[in-house]
Design an enzyme around this catalytic site. Structure first.
Site, PDB file in Angstrom:
ATOM      1  N   SER A 139      25.773  32.629  14.913  1.00  0.00           N
ATOM      2  CA  SER A 139      26.496  31.344  14.958  1.00  0.00           C
ATOM      3  C   SER A 139      26.228  30.595  13.659  1.00  0.00           C
ATOM      4  O   SER A 139      25.182  30.790  13.027  1.00  0.00           O
ATOM      5  CB  SER A 139      25.982  30.507  16.136  1.00  0.00           C
ATOM      6  OG  SER A 139      26.445  29.180  16.048  1.00  0.00           O
ATOM      7  N   TYR A 152      18.802  26.735  20.635  1.00  0.00           N
ATOM      8  CA  TYR A 152      20.024  27.541  20.484  1.00  0.00           C
ATOM      9  C   TYR A 152      20.171  27.994  19.023  1.00  0.00           C
ATOM     10  O   TYR A 152      20.296  29.199  18.742  1.00  0.00           O
ATOM     11  CB  TYR A 152      21.263  26.759  20.924  1.00  0.00           C
ATOM     12  CG  TYR A 152      22.528  27.561  20.668  1.00  0.00           C
ATOM     13  CD1 TYR A 152      22.780  28.725  21.391  1.00  0.00           C
ATOM     14  CD2 TYR A 152      23.427  27.197  19.669  1.00  0.00           C
ATOM     15  CE1 TYR A 152      23.907  29.498  21.138  1.00  0.00           C
ATOM     16  CE2 TYR A 152      24.562  27.957  19.412  1.00  0.00           C
ATOM     17  CZ  TYR A 152      24.796  29.108  20.146  1.00  0.00           C
ATOM     18  OH  TYR A 152      25.901  29.891  19.886  1.00  0.00           O
TER      19      TYR A 152
END
Ligand code: NDP
Ligand code: 8X3
Length: 252
Positions: A139, A152
């Site tokens: 990501s 995350y």
């Protein structure tokens, strides 16, 4: 015989779009995820086009992964591409307000789950050799910090470095490794992150043009379909309407 791809998290978002894109390209599909009903629906949708094998799988369960790999039917064993897509963000609030269980769930899924599946499939991919691929879904959050990203983003930084390190060890085997790092993409991601807050999801993706799951599916399929001597190390991709912002400064 057609090429075989194994996709984790094929029940939604990028994984489901990738299943459809690989089917279009004629690959045999091994589709996994926790939601059996969605896997069954996808099998029904795609099995007219290509051979499909589904397996209910929680990537956090290392033993279950070994069982799934050991039980692959004839015609699905010589996996050529592993798409490590299963993952999630939780706890959008600041770190100091986040629940420790949510941190553990992200680590267990995005890090432990991804290495579990990779470890189980490495012998097969090495046996496949030239042209085999591992695509890991990282990501932009693995590279760029932002508020509420805490564990995350850190888990996706792991995905990037693990991908690079795998490349070093796999040199000479023919197995390629790619970290695909998307920015904002409209899937069920924000629903999961917010514990089912549809309004928050609609607000995030509203009045702009986010990436679509199909955009990332296209990049995944493209990456693994390149000639065997080409390795894309990392692909960072954002919507045209998303960019970085200024540093935040705390003032009196
Ligand atoms: P979705 O929520 O739409 O899909 C996530 C998928 O992961 C689902 O199929 C879900 O299946 C699966 N999954 C979650 N936990 C587990 C688990 N423990 N075991 C097996 N499967 C699991 O989100 P996206 O498609 O957006 O996300 C896919 C990947 O892309 C994730 O790794 C995410 O971090 C990453 N990503 C997403 C971005 C975005 O903006 N959408 C941007 C950058 C990266 P099931 O619940 O059935 O198990
Ligand atoms: C998800 C993309 O921008 O929410 O990995 O971090 S973002």
């Amino acid at each position: 015989m057609s090429d075989i791809v194994l996709i984790t998290g094929a029940t939604s978002g990028f994984g489901r779009a990738a299943a459809r894109r690989f089917a279009e390209a004629g690959w045999s599909l091994i589709l996994t995820g926790r939601r059996a009903e969605r896997l069954a629906d996808l099998e029904k949708e795609l099995s007219d086009k290509v051979p499909v094998h589904t397996a209910v799988l929680d990537v956090r369960d290392a033993e279950a992964i070994k069982d799934v790999v050991a039980a692959l039917p004839e015609g699905f064993r010589a996996v050529k591409a592993l798409i490590n897509n299963a993952g999630l963000a939780l706890a959008p609030e600041p770190a100091q307000k986040a629940d420790l269980d949510d941190w553990h769930t992200m680590i267990d899924t995005n890090i432990t789950g991804l290495v579990n599946v990779t470890h189980s499939l490495l012998p097969t991919l090495i046996e496949t050799g030239a042209g085999a691929s591992i695509v890991n879904l990282g990501s932009v959050a693995g590279q760029w910090p932002y508020p509420g990203s805490h564990v995350y983003g850190a888990s996706k930084a792991f995905v990037q470095q693990f991908s690079y390190n795998l490349r070093c060890d796999l040199q000479g085997t023919g197995v390629r490794v790619t970290d695909i790092a998307p920015g904002m993409a409209e899937t069920e991601f924000t629903l999961v992150r917010t514990g089912g807050d549809q309004a928050a999801s609609d607000k995030l993706y509203g009045d702009t043009t986010p990436l679509e799951a199909e955009d990332i599916a296209e990049l995944i399929c493209y990456t693994v379909s390149l000639p065997a001597h080409v390795n894309v190390n990392r692909l960072e991709v954002m919507p045209t309407r998303q960019a970085w912002s200024a540093f935040a400064v705390d003032r009196d």
